[in-house]
Design an enzyme around this catalytic site. Structure first.
Site, PDB file in Angstrom:
ATOM      1  N   ASP A  17      -6.149  -1.228   2.462  1.00 23.23           N
ATOM      2  CA  ASP A  17      -4.767  -0.820   2.748  1.00 23.23           C
ATOM      3  C   ASP A  17      -4.304  -1.410   4.079  1.00 23.23           C
ATOM      4  OD1 ASP A  17      -2.395   0.561   2.428  1.00 23.23           O
ATOM      5  OD2 ASP A  17      -3.345   2.507   2.119  1.00 23.23           O
ATOM      6  N   ASP A  42       3.695   2.654  -4.119  1.00 25.97           N
ATOM      7  CA  ASP A  42       3.322   4.070  -3.993  1.00 25.97           C
ATOM      8  C   ASP A  42       4.214   4.931  -4.871  1.00 25.97           C
ATOM      9  OD1 ASP A  42       1.230   3.766  -2.306  1.00 25.97           O
ATOM     10  OD2 ASP A  42       2.298   4.309  -0.477  1.00 25.97           O
TER      11      ASP A  42
HETATM   12  C1  DGJ Z   1      -0.907   4.068   1.371  1.00 29.83           C
HETATM   13  C2  DGJ Z   1      -1.306   3.645  -0.002  1.00 29.83           C
HETATM   14  O1  DGJ Z   1      -0.312   2.861  -0.577  1.00 29.83           O
HETATM   15  C3  DGJ Z   1      -1.625   4.872  -0.830  1.00 29.83           C
HETATM   16  O2  DGJ Z   1      -1.899   4.510  -2.147  1.00 29.83           O
HETATM   17  C4  DGJ Z   1      -2.773   5.587  -0.209  1.00 29.83           C
HETATM   18  O3  DGJ Z   1      -3.924   4.803  -0.287  1.00 29.83           O
HETATM   19  C5  DGJ Z   1      -2.453   5.934   1.229  1.00 29.83           C
HETATM   20  N1  DGJ Z   1      -1.986   4.803   1.968  1.00 29.83           N
HETATM   21  C6  DGJ Z   1      -3.635   6.527   1.930  1.00 29.83           C
HETATM   22  O4  DGJ Z   1      -3.400   6.754   3.239  1.00 29.83           O
END
Ligand code: DGJ
Length: 707
Positions: free
Chosen positions: A441, A505
């Protein structure tokens, strides 16, 4: 002149290049079956009154010194000198469809190496390398790849977006000047996906000519569509440098990122199909050829609330649902109870996991699933042990307050100790645990990225690649997902070292329809992470049926983003059903040819995949809002064998019964839905098949099998 005319060719596209005295792309368009290099002579331009007395070519490097008067491909200087280079060709090497042109400017002390490759898929791949031949550094302000496109390419399509709303297309007619897309966010970005498509006016999914480009780069970038005052047009793309960021020492070479181009005479579908084929053959490297495993990712199920016993229960349920890879998201490392603290402290949280991670991993494996884990190596929270011991490891400009984003700073990967620390911690995690998959990430943009007081966004991006490359080489069996708050780092360069993208997300099926379609212009389904989310979407608080969520997630690398333990029976049945359906069709979806269908009603989105052998196909029709018309237009399906007959099957649909519950849209269903019917590929392409009338936020799935 014809001696200096070279051609690169593929079955669909040709590129013709004049190499001397300076290189110039004079044609990028459909494949020419009767090409003779002498033909190029009739393209020699006249010289108009009222301007320079000589012709001004749009050369490969688009130097201003030729009288370009548009955005040049190179800008820089040596303390104000050597600032107007013109490159003259010194050597040309052609190896089948790969062309390398070496050129030089002796006055400015610069050498250029241009690599142009036309792949058999039809994708053009161009990059330039610039070398400083003098002792004094040459300051690079701009260094771009320029591709001329036909004068008839008057319409431009690009993408805007933001967090939880990636890949939103927009279009404009460009008659004069330029349309520019600039990204200074330090990652590929949700906001300015590095691509531009230009084409004949009103080009569509199925019709018109298009020239699409994508810049393979995960940092700052600039893309431009330019119309010269004489009507010629070009596309230009580059890494965007902050002031003073790049100065070439003597003998040093700077390469532009690769610019990938795809020309299609069959609308956007042809462009995408070429890009997909190129990625499958040249860029995507899965560690082995196994089917893409269905995921369960814990994030929206439990967030930071990690209890190994509960997680193992989630794994039990996941296995029951048919999940094949179980991923523990954020929250497993020391002190990570919310998003305020602990990034940088890559040690297990022993309060949460007193027996270590291995019992959970072994449990997951004993259920026959692979194990994956989340990391965000490039970041550091001010509230972390790492920051308390090394506040100077932050990527920042001295003397200024460093801004946080999601309460975090960025680590300066250019500092060798930082790089080594991350490599050691990641190697501990991946080497000492049975990890098959990493969700990598990156949740903060770069603001004032500095190293030794100088801008360092470009260098940071390169160090990120180096870190990931080192880990990929050390752990070749592990797959990596590129995630940056969802789809903030999706591009061809990061794909060279990763295997999947977290597209967004936002798991709201309605939003995902648009996001995934946008992404499909450049990426095939097997690298697009698409999960079934909770009934109440956590990003929008909208509610969708399991059918709509399941069918929307079906056409990617599918997964679940839920807590299967607390889900009710009906939801669980749905997860199981769509996981099984995906597995049944995944071979077609992940290897076939993708088609987006032009529908006259903008509220209907239709797309599908036809297997390479044209024996099977699967098409989804999604109704996003209230239909404009009281009947749906027939669905025209392309890509099938015209002379073959296909059995139609309604694979899945919402409740569309004629009477009783939910039966308010139709008195009579289309006939093929109630009787067994076969139909020819040609008929489906030219005439199509009737669709039932769909409610907003619902979808139907149609299967076709060659008989
Ligand atoms: C942002 C990501 O896009 C999410 O899917 C998740 O992994 C969160 N971060 C976790 O902090």
């Amino acid at each position: 002149m014809s001696d200096f005319i070279l051609r690169l060719q593929s079955a669909v596209t040709d590129v013709v290049i004049k190499t001397h005295p300076f290189a110039e792309i004079i044609y990028w368009g459909p494949h020419l079956s009767h090409f003779s290099s002498q033909d190029a002579a009739c393209l020699t331009r006249p010289v108009a009154n009222g301007r320079l007395d000589v012709d001004s070519p749009v050369t490969l490097m688009a130097e201003l010194g030729h009288g370009l008067f548009g955005a040049p491909g190179i800008e820089g200087h040596r303390q104000g000198l050597d600032a107007s280079p013109i490159f003259t060709t010194i050597k040309v090497e052609q190896n089948e469809q790969n062309l390398t042109i070496f050129s030089e400017d002796k006055h400015a002390g610069l050498r250029l190496c241009s690599e142009i490759q036309l792949d058999s898929s039809g994708v053009l791949n161009v990059r330039h390398g610039l070398t400083n031949l003098r002792e004094q550094p040459w300051q690079v302000d701009r260094f771009a790849v320029t591709l001329p496109v036909a004068e008839r390419a008057r319409e431009v399509m690009a993408f805007h977006g933001r967090w939880i709303r990636e890949f939103q297309p927009h279009r404009l007619i460009l008659e004069h000047d330029s349309f520019v897309l600039e990204n200074r966010r330090g990652r590929t970005s949700h906001e300015h996906f590095p691509a531009m498509i230009t084409g004949s006016q009103t080009f569509s999914e199925m019709q018109g000519e298009v020239w699409g480009v994508h810049l393979g780069w995960s940092g700052n970038h600039r893309l431009r569509a330019e119309v010269k005052t004489d009507g010629r047009r070009y596309l230009q793309a580059e890494a965007l440098y902050l002031p003073g960021e790049i100065a070439l020492a003597e003998g040093e070479t700077l390469w532009t990122p690769n610019l990938y181009g795809s020309y299609s005479a069959q609308g956007l579908n042809g462009m995408s199909q070429q890009f997909h084929r190129y990625l499958r053959e040249q860029i995507i490297h899965f560690p082995d050829n196994k089917p893409r495993p269905v995921h369960l990712n814990t994030w929206e199920g439990i967030y930071f609330d990690h209890d190994p016993q509960y997680i193992m229960q989630m794994a039990d349920e996941a296995a029951q649902l048919g999940v094949e890879r179980f991923i523990i998201d954020d929250g497993w490392f020391k002190g990570r109870n919310d998003d305020w603290a602990a990034l940088g402290d890559w040690y297990l949280d022993e309060k949460k996991y007193p027996n270590g991670l291995m019992p959970v991993i072994e449990h997951v494996k004993s259920l026959g699933m692979e194990f994956g884990i989340w990391v965000e190596p490039e970041m550091i929270n001010p509230d972390s042990d790492l920051y308390r011991s090394h506040p100077d490891w932050v990527l920042a400009m001295p003397g200024y307050e460093t801004l946080t984003g999601r309460h975090q700073y960025v680590l300066n990967l250019n500092i060798p100790q930082v790089f080594d620390y991350l490599l050691e911690r990641m190697s501990w995690l991946l080497g000492e645990h049975l990890v098959d998959y990493v969700k990598w990430d990156m949740n903060r943009e770069l603001v004032q990225p500095g190293y030794n007081g100088k801008a360092a966004a470009d260098a940071q991006t390169r160090q990120f690649y180096r870190l990931l490359d080192t880990l990929v080489a050390r752990f070749p069996h592990i797959e990596f997902e590129s995630c940056a708050s969802g789809g903030g780092r999706i591009d061809y360069e990061v794909l060279k070292r990763s295997h999947r993208f977290w597209a967004s997300d936002n798991n709201d099926a309605l939003e995902r329809n648009i996001i995934q379609r946008g992404m499909s212009y450049f990426f095939p389904p097997e690298v697009m992470g698409s999960h079934i989310g909770n009934r109440y979407c956590h990003a929008t608080f909208r509610q969708h049926s399991i059918t709509f969520r399941g069918l929307t997630a079906l056409f990617g690398h599918m997964g679940l983003e839920i807590d299967p333990v607390s889900a009710d029976q009906q939801e669980r049945e749905g997860y199981r059903k769509y996981t099984a359906l995906h597995k049944q069709w995944r071979d077609v979806i992940h290897h076939g040819v993708q088609w987006r269908v032009d529908m006259p009603d903008a509220t209907t989105l239709a797309h599908g995949v036809v297997s390479q052998d044209k024996c099977q196909a699967i098409f989804l029709v999604s109704q996003l809002a209230m239909p404009d018309y009281s009947l749906m237009a027939p669905l025209r399906i392309s890509g099938l064998e015209p002379s073959a007959r296909y059995q139609l099957t309604l694979l899945d649909h919402p409740n569309i019964q004629i009477t009783g519950e939910g039966g308010h849209t139709m008195r009579k269903l289309p006939e093929w839905m109630t009787t067994s019917q076969t139909v020819s590929g040609e008929w489906l392409q030219q005439a199509g098949l009737s669709l039932p009338i769909l409610d907003p936020e619902s979808a139907i799935l149609i299967g076709l099998q060659r008989v």
